[in-house]
Structure formats: C-alpha cells, structure tokens
Design a protein around this motif. Sequence first.
Motif, PDB file in Angstrom:
ATOM      1  N   SER A  41       0.861  -1.182   0.000  1.00  0.00           N
ATOM      2  CA  SER A  41       0.000   0.000   0.000  1.00  0.00           C
ATOM      3  C   SER A  41       0.893   1.227   0.000  1.00  0.00           C
ATOM      4  CB  SER A  41      -0.939   0.001   1.213  1.00  0.00           C
ATOM      5  OG  SER A  41      -0.212   0.140   2.415  1.00  0.00           O
ATOM      6  N   GLY A  42       0.283   2.371  -0.302  1.00  0.00           N
ATOM      7  CA  GLY A  42       1.047   3.612  -0.322  1.00  0.00           C
ATOM      8  C   GLY A  42       2.171   3.575  -1.337  1.00  0.00           C
ATOM      9  N   LEU A  45       5.186   1.950   0.136  1.00  0.00           N
ATOM     10  CA  LEU A  45       5.730   2.433   1.408  1.00  0.00           C
ATOM     11  C   LEU A  45       5.537   1.419   2.521  1.00  0.00           C
ATOM     12  CD1 LEU A  45       4.634   6.191   1.298  1.00  0.00           C
ATOM     13  CD2 LEU A  45       6.944   5.260   0.993  1.00  0.00           C
ATOM     14  N   ILE A  65       7.441   7.483   6.421  1.00  0.00           N
ATOM     15  CA  ILE A  65       6.033   7.732   6.774  1.00  0.00           C
ATOM     16  C   ILE A  65       5.813   7.925   8.269  1.00  0.00           C
ATOM     17  CG2 ILE A  65       5.201   6.494   4.749  1.00  0.00           C
ATOM     18  CD1 ILE A  65       4.336   4.226   6.576  1.00  0.00           C
ATOM     19  N   VAL A  73      -2.941   7.583   9.203  1.00  0.00           N
ATOM     20  CA  VAL A  73      -2.548   7.260   7.834  1.00  0.00           C
ATOM     21  C   VAL A  73      -1.653   6.025   7.824  1.00  0.00           C
ATOM     22  CG1 VAL A  73      -1.262   8.063   5.803  1.00  0.00           C
ATOM     23  CG2 VAL A  73      -2.786   9.634   7.012  1.00  0.00           C
ATOM     24  N   LEU A  77      -2.388   2.428   6.117  1.00  0.00           N
ATOM     25  CA  LEU A  77      -1.481   1.826   5.140  1.00  0.00           C
ATOM     26  C   LEU A  77      -1.077   0.410   5.546  1.00  0.00           C
ATOM     27  CD1 LEU A  77       0.846   4.856   4.282  1.00  0.00           C
ATOM     28  CD2 LEU A  77      -0.837   3.783   2.774  1.00  0.00           C
TER      29      LEU A  77
END
Length: 114
Positions: A41-42, A45, A65, A73, A77
């Motif tokens: 995801s991300g 990341l 992150i 967030v 993620l």
Amino acid sequence: MLNGLGGLGDMAKMMKTAQEMQGKMTQLQDDLANISVTGESGAGLVTATANAKGVLTGLNIDASIFDPNEKEVVEDLILAAIKDAQAKAADRSASEMKALQQSLGLPTDMKLPF
C-alpha cells in the motif's frame, strides 16, 4: 485384479484414487505454507508478506512515513498492505487448488474440504 467380484474392483480403484488425492492435498497444504505473496500500500511504502495460507510472515514500513501527526494514515497503510497480502494469498491458494483438481481430473469448480 478382483475379477468376478462384481463392483469390488471398482471400489478398490476408487479407494486407491481417494488415497492418492488425500496425499496430494496434504502435499498442497505443505506447499501453501512455503509460498510467499507480498501485498503493498502507499505505492510500496508499506509491504506485508504472507504465505499462501494467509499467515502474515513479514511487514516492512518505509521510515519516511513516521510522522506523529500521521498516525492514522500509517495505520491505514499497514492494514491495507496486510489485506492486500491476504487477498493475494487466497488467490494463490485457489489457483494451486484448481491446478491440483485439474491434475486429478476433477472439475475445477468442485469445492474440496479446505
């Protein structure tokens, strides 16, 4: 082999086939534990690794992150990567099961006990 005994010859063949199928299914279960899939995801990341049984075996989080103000967030993620890995594991497991069924001459839409 069992000529003259009616359907017993067919029954022996069916039992042998059932034992062979059980052995192959047991082997498949072992194999699924050794197949890795990775969800992300991300844009990569966060990555989560699972085996084809869906058991989470690894988690990698890019350090960029980690911002205390972005806690939700990061959590989202992580969950998204885990869910992606588990979905890929389920797909791979179904694919392996379908291949096993084809190799045994069974219909691929037949539901087997796992």
